[in-house]
Design an enzyme around this catalytic site. Sequence first.
Site, PDB file in Angstrom:
ATOM      1  N   ASP A 111       0.758  -1.125   0.099  1.00  0.00           N
ATOM      2  CA  ASP A 111       0.092   0.152   0.214  1.00  0.00           C
ATOM      3  C   ASP A 111       0.825   1.314   0.065  1.00  0.00           C
ATOM      4  O   ASP A 111       0.329   2.280  -0.705  1.00  0.00           O
ATOM      5  CB  ASP A 111      -0.919   0.044   1.389  1.00  0.00           C
TER       6      ASP A 111
ATOM      7  N   LEU B   6     -18.522 -24.075 -27.939  1.00  0.00           N
ATOM      8  CA  LEU B   6     -18.032 -25.410 -28.027  1.00  0.00           C
ATOM      9  C   LEU B   6     -19.090 -26.206 -28.143  1.00  0.00           C
ATOM     10  O   LEU B   6     -20.276 -26.169 -27.628  1.00  0.00           O
ATOM     11  CB  LEU B   6     -17.304 -25.735 -26.565  1.00  0.00           C
TER      12      LEU B   6
ATOM     13  N   GLU C  55      -8.888 -29.410 -19.858  1.00  0.00           N
ATOM     14  CA  GLU C  55      -8.759 -28.328 -18.994  1.00  0.00           C
ATOM     15  C   GLU C  55     -10.089 -28.361 -18.153  1.00  0.00           C
ATOM     16  O   GLU C  55     -11.220 -28.908 -18.919  1.00  0.00           O
ATOM     17  CB  GLU C  55      -8.600 -27.230 -19.874  1.00  0.00           C
TER      18      GLU C  55
ATOM     19  N   LYS D 295     -13.774 -26.475 -17.469  1.00  0.00           N
ATOM     20  CA  LYS D 295     -14.501 -25.594 -17.898  1.00  0.00           C
ATOM     21  C   LYS D 295     -15.016 -24.752 -17.089  1.00  0.00           C
ATOM     22  O   LYS D 295     -15.919 -24.963 -16.425  1.00  0.00           O
ATOM     23  CB  LYS D 295     -15.728 -26.412 -18.831  1.00  0.00           C
TER      24      LYS D 295
ATOM     25  N   ASP E 257     -16.801 -21.931 -15.088  1.00  0.00           N
ATOM     26  CA  ASP E 257     -18.411 -21.420 -15.500  1.00  0.00           C
ATOM     27  C   ASP E 257     -18.475 -19.915 -14.819  1.00  0.00           C
ATOM     28  O   ASP E 257     -18.668 -19.512 -13.976  1.00  0.00           O
ATOM     29  CB  ASP E 257     -19.259 -22.022 -14.446  1.00  0.00           C
TER      30      ASP E 257
ATOM     31  N   TYR F  42      -7.131 -19.376 -20.894  1.00  0.00           N
ATOM     32  CA  TYR F  42      -6.840 -20.561 -21.199  1.00  0.00           C
ATOM     33  C   TYR F  42      -6.527 -20.758 -22.627  1.00  0.00           C
ATOM     34  O   TYR F  42      -6.453 -21.988 -23.279  1.00  0.00           O
ATOM     35  CB  TYR F  42      -8.128 -21.379 -21.017  1.00  0.00           C
TER      36      TYR F  42
HETATM   37  P1  AMP Z   1     -20.354 -22.672 -24.482  1.00  0.00           P
HETATM   38  O1  AMP Z   1     -20.742 -21.457 -23.655  1.00  0.00           O
HETATM   39  O2  AMP Z   1     -21.178 -23.982 -23.471  1.00  0.00           O
HETATM   40  O3  AMP Z   1     -20.685 -22.796 -25.702  1.00  0.00           O
HETATM   41  O4  AMP Z   1     -18.840 -23.082 -23.873  1.00  0.00           O
HETATM   42  C1  AMP Z   1     -17.962 -22.258 -24.712  1.00  0.00           C
HETATM   43  C2  AMP Z   1     -17.446 -21.242 -23.585  1.00  0.00           C
HETATM   44  O5  AMP Z   1     -16.958 -22.118 -22.534  1.00  0.00           O
HETATM   45  C3  AMP Z   1     -16.367 -20.535 -24.043  1.00  0.00           C
HETATM   46  O6  AMP Z   1     -16.653 -19.258 -24.654  1.00  0.00           O
HETATM   47  C4  AMP Z   1     -15.402 -20.072 -22.578  1.00  0.00           C
HETATM   48  O7  AMP Z   1     -16.134 -19.043 -22.280  1.00  0.00           O
HETATM   49  C5  AMP Z   1     -15.783 -21.173 -21.768  1.00  0.00           C
HETATM   50  N1  AMP Z   1     -14.888 -22.026 -21.060  1.00  0.00           N
HETATM   51  C6  AMP Z   1     -14.570 -22.229 -20.000  1.00  0.00           C
HETATM   52  N2  AMP Z   1     -13.465 -22.647 -19.703  1.00  0.00           N
HETATM   53  C7  AMP Z   1     -13.034 -23.048 -20.867  1.00  0.00           C
HETATM   54  C8  AMP Z   1     -11.545 -23.712 -21.357  1.00  0.00           C
HETATM   55  N3  AMP Z   1     -10.823 -24.287 -20.506  1.00  0.00           N
HETATM   56  N4  AMP Z   1     -11.295 -23.558 -22.607  1.00  0.00           N
HETATM   57  C9  AMP Z   1     -12.151 -23.183 -23.482  1.00  0.00           C
HETATM   58  N5  AMP Z   1     -13.600 -22.665 -23.296  1.00  0.00           N
HETATM   59  C10 AMP Z   1     -13.791 -22.437 -21.879  1.00  0.00           C
END
Ligand code: AMP
Length: 665
Positions: free
Chosen positions: A36, A82, A112, A114, A116, A223
Amino acid sequence: MSSDQNILENLRNELHMHTHLYYVKDAPIISDYEFDLMLKKLIDLESKFPQFFDSNSPSQRVGGKVSKKFNNVKHEYPMYSLDNSYSKEDLDNFNTRIIKKIPNSDLTYLCELKFDGVSINLTYENGLLVRAVTRGDGVQGDDVTENIKTIKTIPLKLKGNYPKKFQIRGEIFIELNDFNRMNNDRIEKGLDTYMNPRNTASGSLKLQDSSEVAKRPLKCFLYQVVSENDDSKTQYENLISASNWGFNVSNSFKLCSSIEEVFDFIKSWDKKRNNLDFEIDGIVIKVNQIDYQKTLGFTSKYPRWSIAYKFKTLQASTSLISVSYQVGRTGAITPVANLNPVLLGGTIVKRASLHNEDQINKLDLHLNDHVLIEKGGEIIPKIVDVQIDKRNLFSNRISFINKCPSCQSNLSKNESEAHHYCLNFNSCTPQITGRIQHFISRKAMDINGIGNETIQLMFQNKLITNYADLYTLKKDDLLNLNRMAEKSVDNIFNGLNDSKNIPFERVLFALGIRYVGQTVSKNLANKFGSIDNLISQSYEELLEVDEIGERISQSVVDFFKNDNNILNIEKLKKNGLQFQINIRNNVSDIFKNKSFVISGIFQNYSRDQLKNIIDLNGGKNLSSVSSKTNYLLAGDKIGPSKLKKANDLGISIISEQDFDKLIKL
Ligand code: AMP
Ligand code: ZN
């Protein structure tokens, strides 16, 4: 580079390093205090040398810029979704599709977590963060750079051997502990709680005032480096490099050489994920070799080289027995679903929160309905779905009560608010006991020796009818209560005695005025100095205080209009509780003929407090520096123009500590 600029640059670099060690590596080498001090020094120097401004300086992390509107920016590389998988079979199909195109035996997968949260795309040029854009519709998103700069796990300046220009993607999230803390804060203030960490993170990125974002406990895991200029041959190397450049990369990834190994990794995390500090909704599987990724390419929606495995959320189905209604200390009514007991994630669940009437209507809930419950980041599970096909034809729709379940008063609901309220402030039992329980709680009067059950017991035995009665309890009364030992009774009296030293701002918070939480109490205490002064303020006068809006002003005025509250306050005063701020508010004329200009942010005082002290001690407060000014009282982030003018006019510039010395003379 001039030597001043050199000093500035070195200081900035050192602070970048310590931020990285603290927030990313979790291994600080200096104390918070030293940090600080360094930051304060930097801010001081920056205000002295505005010509060396740097938009990536560690001082920019506190925010302050307000964006009325976020610019829409097209992504250089689209942010794809994804593809999802839910079973071993789905994964085997994915693997087969890959092997068809890439039959090579060296093919590996990188797994990796995922995370949330909300995704973000960061652009770095010459090692500096230049832009942060939300995913938006995948093609274009919002430029939220100023907000992102406040997140300490995102580096503003990189280290090591990074490409000249590249982008990196990550997920912004809020840890469960932090989320629960935020909600407890809101409950205290009588505000609605946030639904879940993800939406709260997402909402935070869209706040207009970046200094508000700085207060949110946002974190970020990175990531994926997206760049033509990166030498990494694999996703694995890509993550290691990112970590070396200073990014926060989760160390939970794993390289797998077969889809079986991938599946083992998934199974292990399906169990372990409940112990994580943050939420994940699955595992992301990526073809490890970048060359192979390129060969596989993209569909219109997804990369062909990656897939998400989605965990089943912790859900269970059961049936609704009844809805009961709880009355909080502020009179807010919360509906709670009573369920047939069911096992969910290792615990037996009998109740689920329903939040408010809107929530019940949205679910179109009927008695005996079969419901799906889910456990998220919150402690109590929630009902996420109703199986209408299983509904008994004659079951009744749940309709919200219109009378208080405790005192039968009519409930009231404001258009703008989510909750119904019982307005019987003076004689609704759960409100009275709730207020007393709030009064003794740790952040309020912190009265050792009394717990919530004791309060109930005292109330039922008519020993107390409000919190002020606590201070006139008799020892014999308590000894006669069930199970009260002499020692426990002594503890209670010691606790009550100690509470007489609790400062005014906390006493004010303890009174339990609706919407007056800890921060507002502090604000009001500093602004008005004493309860009498506060009581004499009108609605309009209160509105003029920083951060006090119509709702709070009205609530404060209403509270003091109630004779019972005034009587309680008088009684508490008589018993020695602190009802005014405890700084030098005794009147003197030590500042006679002296005028002050206050500028910047102070550690131990608010500006209003300082003005008060100057006033009370015979001094004059001026708003701008002129030859008539005697002192410029300078805090953090003081305006550079004021500083320059004071320097030019030879006015003495004093710090908070200097000021302390002056008033103690
Ligand atoms: P979805 O929203 O279900 O289509 O999943 C895609 C999203 O997963 C991406 O846009 C990322 O925001 C999220 N995500 C979280 N962890 C990862 C990871 N390790 N690699 C790639 N995407 C990730
Ligand atoms: Zn009531």
